[in-house]
Structures are given as structure tokens and as C-alpha cells.
Design a protein around this motif. Structure first.
Motif, PDB file in Angstrom:
ATOM      1  N   LYS A   1      10.224  34.882 -40.469  1.00 13.73           N
ATOM      2  CA  LYS A   1       9.964  33.289 -40.275  1.00 13.73           C
ATOM      3  C   LYS A   1      11.118  32.679 -39.436  1.00 13.73           C
ATOM      4  CE  LYS A   1       9.037  29.073 -42.464  1.00 13.73           C
ATOM      5  NZ  LYS A   1       8.677  28.289 -43.982  1.00 13.73           N
ATOM      6  N   ASP A   2      12.444  33.231 -39.407  1.00 16.80           N
ATOM      7  CA  ASP A   2      13.348  32.609 -38.866  1.00 16.80           C
ATOM      8  C   ASP A   2      13.259  32.943 -37.322  1.00 16.80           C
ATOM      9  OD1 ASP A   2      14.870  31.422 -40.895  1.00 16.80           O
ATOM     10  OD2 ASP A   2      15.873  33.404 -41.499  1.00 16.80           O
TER      11      ASP A   2
ATOM     12  N   TYR B   1      26.453  36.244 -36.222  1.00 13.28           N
ATOM     13  CA  TYR B   1      26.540  34.965 -36.328  1.00 13.28           C
ATOM     14  C   TYR B   1      26.261  34.153 -34.964  1.00 13.28           C
ATOM     15  CZ  TYR B   1      28.216  30.194 -37.892  1.00 13.28           C
ATOM     16  OH  TYR B   1      28.402  29.055 -38.230  1.00 13.28           O
ATOM     17  N   TRP B   2      26.984  34.583 -33.996  1.00 14.06           N
ATOM     18  CA  TRP B   2      26.760  33.772 -32.543  1.00 14.06           C
ATOM     19  C   TRP B   2      25.907  34.453 -31.926  1.00 14.06           C
ATOM     20  CZ3 TRP B   2      28.816  29.330 -32.532  1.00 14.06           C
ATOM     21  CH2 TRP B   2      29.867  29.036 -33.453  1.00 14.06           C
TER      22      TRP B   2
ATOM     23  N   ASP C   1      31.646  37.081 -39.280  1.00 14.81           N
ATOM     24  CA  ASP C   1      30.584  36.370 -40.213  1.00 14.81           C
ATOM     25  C   ASP C   1      29.128  37.060 -39.890  1.00 14.81           C
ATOM     26  OD1 ASP C   1      32.778  35.011 -40.957  1.00 14.81           O
ATOM     27  OD2 ASP C   1      31.993  32.947 -40.557  1.00 14.81           O
ATOM     28  N   GLN C   2      28.475  37.070 -41.153  1.00 16.01           N
ATOM     29  CA  GLN C   2      27.169  37.861 -41.125  1.00 16.01           C
ATOM     30  C   GLN C   2      26.226  36.686 -41.218  1.00 16.01           C
ATOM     31  OE1 GLN C   2      26.673  41.239 -40.202  1.00 16.01           O
ATOM     32  NE2 GLN C   2      28.698  40.913 -39.628  1.00 16.01           N
ATOM     33  N   VAL C   3      25.064  36.759 -40.611  1.00 14.56           N
ATOM     34  CA  VAL C   3      23.958  35.774 -40.972  1.00 14.56           C
ATOM     35  C   VAL C   3      22.620  36.794 -40.993  1.00 14.56           C
ATOM     36  CG1 VAL C   3      22.453  34.226 -39.746  1.00 14.56           C
ATOM     37  CG2 VAL C   3      24.717  33.957 -39.388  1.00 14.56           C
ATOM     38  N   LYS C   4      21.903  36.291 -41.959  1.00 10.11           N
ATOM     39  CA  LYS C   4      20.808  37.295 -42.429  1.00 10.11           C
ATOM     40  C   LYS C   4      19.737  36.289 -41.824  1.00 10.11           C
ATOM     41  CE  LYS C   4      18.058  40.364 -44.330  1.00 10.11           C
ATOM     42  NZ  LYS C   4      17.909  41.635 -43.663  1.00 10.11           N
TER      43      LYS C   4
END
Length: 115
Positions: free
Chosen positions: A94-95, A36-37, A87-90
Motif C-alpha cells: 500500500k505504501d 530510510y533515504w 536506519d531501516q524502513v519497512k
């Protein structure tokens, strides 16, 4: 970004000053600890190599970094960072391409400013 117009910046944990190219981008929430960070600008600030390496794990750099973060962003924001660090971010290809394009634009802008 943190460098002055002569290319010098200050370590957020010990206060030493050096050329931006000799400093590390130290992470308040460690890179491997939070997807996340890991790539959020507010999580990365200049640190000398000693503070970013040995000092964060065995010295007082982590405590000094916390004080810096609270002074810079406020206790509420730092508490939010701590609460969200698991927390997880996928991210998708493209990102990463968009982030890289923006970071390269910022790098070019700052290199023009300090050179």
C-alpha cells in the motif's frame, strides 16, 4: 522537478546542463546503502551520467554532492541524513502504491510544464 520550463537541468556535482531526460536521478545516500533515504525526495537530484556513475565512486562527485547538499539543506540536515542512513524502513504494498500514485501525479504536472 529540477528542470527549467524548457526541460533543462544542471548536474549538482559538475554543473553541466542537459535535457532532463539525459540526466540521472543521483542519490546522495546511495540507493543500496539506506532503505530510510532511498525514496526520500531530498536525497535525489539531477546528475549527469558521468558524475552519477564513475564520478561518485572514483572521482570527486561525492565531495561535490556533499557541498551541494550542505548549501541546499544545511549542515544539520546533512548530518541527520548521515546519522540515519543505517536506519531501516519497512514499506508495504500500500505504501508503494501511494508513493507511485503521488510520483505519477508530479511527473504529469512537470511534463505539462516543460512540454
Amino acid at each position: 522537478k529540477a528542470a527549467d520550463d524548457n526541460g533543462y537541468c544542471e548536474c549538482v556535482t559538475c554543473g553541466s546542463v542537459d535535457k532532463w531526460s539525459s540526466m540521472d536521478g543521483g542519490h546522495y545516500i546511495p540507493k543500496g546503502a539506506s532503505s530510510y533515504w532511498a525514496l526520500v525526495e531530498e536525497n535525489v537530484h539531477p546528475q549527469c551520467k558521468g558524475c552519477n556513475g564513475f564520478g561518485m565512486k572514483y572521482g570527486t562527485a561525492a565531495q561535490q554532492y556533499t557541498l551541494y547538499m550542505v548549501d541546499m539543506y544545511g549542515r544539520e540536515f546533512v548530518d541527520e541524513m548521515e546519522a540515519k542512513k543505517r536506519d531501516q524502513v519497512k514499506y508495504y504494498k500500500k505504501d508503494y502504491e501511494e508513493m507511485t500514485k503521488e510520483w505519477n501525479r508530479q511527473i504529469k504536472e512537470h511534463l505539462e510544464r516543460i512540454n
